[in-house]
Write a protein that holds these residues in place. Sequence first.
Motif, PDB file in Angstrom:
ATOM      1  N   ALA A  62       4.627  30.016 -16.229  1.00 30.21           N
ATOM      2  CA  ALA A  62       5.267  28.749 -16.601  1.00 30.21           C
ATOM      3  C   ALA A  62       6.407  28.411 -15.642  1.00 30.21           C
ATOM      4  O   ALA A  62       6.598  27.247 -15.279  1.00 30.21           O
ATOM      5  CB  ALA A  62       5.777  28.817 -18.035  1.00 30.21           C
ATOM      6  N   LEU A  63       7.150  29.423 -15.216  1.00 34.85           N
ATOM      7  CA  LEU A  63       8.218  29.192 -14.245  1.00 34.85           C
ATOM      8  C   LEU A  63       7.651  28.669 -12.924  1.00 34.85           C
ATOM      9  O   LEU A  63       8.167  27.703 -12.353  1.00 34.85           O
ATOM     10  CB  LEU A  63       9.005  30.476 -14.005  1.00 34.85           C
ATOM     11  CG  LEU A  63      10.082  30.411 -12.934  1.00 34.85           C
ATOM     12  CD1 LEU A  63      11.181  29.432 -13.339  1.00 34.85           C
ATOM     13  CD2 LEU A  63      10.657  31.786 -12.671  1.00 34.85           C
TER      14      LEU A  63
ATOM     15  N   VAL B 291       5.713  21.596 -10.084  1.00 38.46           N
ATOM     16  CA  VAL B 291       5.722  20.217 -10.583  1.00 38.46           C
ATOM     17  C   VAL B 291       7.068  19.550 -10.294  1.00 38.46           C
ATOM     18  O   VAL B 291       7.114  18.386  -9.894  1.00 38.46           O
ATOM     19  CB  VAL B 291       5.382  20.186 -12.089  1.00 38.46           C
ATOM     20  CG1 VAL B 291       5.533  18.786 -12.659  1.00 38.46           C
ATOM     21  CG2 VAL B 291       3.967  20.693 -12.327  1.00 38.46           C
ATOM     22  N   ALA B 292       8.161  20.289 -10.467  1.00 40.11           N
ATOM     23  CA  ALA B 292       9.482  19.716 -10.194  1.00 40.11           C
ATOM     24  C   ALA B 292       9.623  19.349  -8.718  1.00 40.11           C
ATOM     25  O   ALA B 292      10.184  18.310  -8.380  1.00 40.11           O
ATOM     26  CB  ALA B 292      10.582  20.699 -10.600  1.00 40.11           C
ATOM     27  N   ARG B 293       9.099  20.185  -7.848  1.00 43.11           N
ATOM     28  CA  ARG B 293       9.138  19.869  -6.416  1.00 43.11           C
ATOM     29  C   ARG B 293       8.291  18.623  -6.124  1.00 43.11           C
ATOM     30  O   ARG B 293       8.704  17.753  -5.360  1.00 43.11           O
ATOM     31  CB  ARG B 293       8.636  21.045  -5.588  1.00 43.11           C
ATOM     32  CG  ARG B 293       8.627  20.712  -4.094  1.00 43.11           C
ATOM     33  CD  ARG B 293       8.217  21.875  -3.267  1.00 43.11           C
ATOM     34  NE  ARG B 293       9.377  22.769  -3.153  1.00 43.11           N
ATOM     35  CZ  ARG B 293       9.337  23.976  -2.651  1.00 43.11           C
ATOM     36  NH1 ARG B 293       8.188  24.467  -2.241  1.00 43.11           N
ATOM     37  NH2 ARG B 293      10.411  24.697  -2.560  1.00 43.11           N
TER      38      ARG B 293
ATOM     39  N   ARG C  90      12.696  13.478 -14.861  1.00 45.36           N
ATOM     40  CA  ARG C  90      11.753  14.263 -14.056  1.00 45.36           C
ATOM     41  C   ARG C  90      11.733  15.724 -14.493  1.00 45.36           C
ATOM     42  O   ARG C  90      10.681  16.350 -14.522  1.00 45.36           O
ATOM     43  CB  ARG C  90      12.123  14.174 -12.577  1.00 45.36           C
ATOM     44  CG  ARG C  90      11.843  12.831 -11.988  1.00 45.36           C
ATOM     45  CD  ARG C  90      12.103  12.861 -10.502  1.00 45.36           C
ATOM     46  NE  ARG C  90      12.411  11.519 -10.066  1.00 45.36           N
ATOM     47  CZ  ARG C  90      13.360  11.201  -9.220  1.00 45.36           C
ATOM     48  NH1 ARG C  90      14.104  12.133  -8.673  1.00 45.36           N
ATOM     49  NH2 ARG C  90      13.571   9.959  -8.889  1.00 45.36           N
ATOM     50  N   MET C  91      12.918  16.266 -14.812  1.00 44.99           N
ATOM     51  CA  MET C  91      12.977  17.659 -15.274  1.00 44.99           C
ATOM     52  C   MET C  91      12.202  17.840 -16.577  1.00 44.99           C
ATOM     53  O   MET C  91      11.485  18.824 -16.750  1.00 44.99           O
ATOM     54  CB  MET C  91      14.422  18.093 -15.477  1.00 44.99           C
ATOM     55  CG  MET C  91      15.167  18.367 -14.206  1.00 44.99           C
ATOM     56  SD  MET C  91      16.781  19.051 -14.601  1.00 44.99           S
ATOM     57  CE  MET C  91      17.824  17.898 -13.756  1.00 44.99           C
ATOM     58  N   HIS C  92      12.354  16.894 -17.487  1.00 44.12           N
ATOM     59  CA  HIS C  92      11.624  16.981 -18.749  1.00 44.12           C
ATOM     60  C   HIS C  92      10.115  16.834 -18.537  1.00 44.12           C
ATOM     61  O   HIS C  92       9.324  17.546 -19.157  1.00 44.12           O
ATOM     62  CB  HIS C  92      12.134  15.925 -19.732  1.00 44.12           C
ATOM     63  CG  HIS C  92      13.442  16.291 -20.336  1.00 44.12           C
ATOM     64  ND1 HIS C  92      14.635  15.938 -19.766  1.00 44.12           N
ATOM     65  CD2 HIS C  92      13.760  16.990 -21.452  1.00 44.12           C
ATOM     66  CE1 HIS C  92      15.628  16.391 -20.509  1.00 44.12           C
ATOM     67  NE2 HIS C  92      15.122  17.042 -21.538  1.00 44.12           N
ATOM     68  N   VAL C  93       9.725  15.928 -17.674  1.00 49.41           N
ATOM     69  CA  VAL C  93       8.296  15.756 -17.378  1.00 49.41           C
ATOM     70  C   VAL C  93       7.738  17.004 -16.708  1.00 49.41           C
ATOM     71  O   VAL C  93       6.616  17.434 -17.000  1.00 49.41           O
ATOM     72  CB  VAL C  93       8.082  14.494 -16.505  1.00 49.41           C
ATOM     73  CG1 VAL C  93       6.662  14.417 -15.993  1.00 49.41           C
ATOM     74  CG2 VAL C  93       8.428  13.240 -17.304  1.00 49.41           C
TER      75      VAL C  93
END
Length: 99
Positions: free
Chosen positions: A47-48, A54-56, A6-9
Amino acid sequence: MRSLTRMHVAALPSLIFAVLVTVTFGAILRPGPLYGFVTVAIGGGGALLVYLRVARALGVEELPQLVRTAAGRFAGGLPAISRYGPCGGAAGREARCRR
């Protein structure tokens, strides 16, 4: 999906955003300090934010811990080594630090 996946995605949309900002401002501004500052500030900051959103949305489990750590670092001010000197103010360490 595992958390590392998920982190990579979540990083992929951030990468796309940063590249788009770089290309867009590269077409508008000449290479130089202003272009570098704008690219880093808008591309990196944006980007951050994209990554966090997206991570959330993907449910990355480590995200709350990461946010707490970063917020604590910025909210707490300077690290202890800068605040109290190189020995950290502990009595045991002071003896070792004296020369």
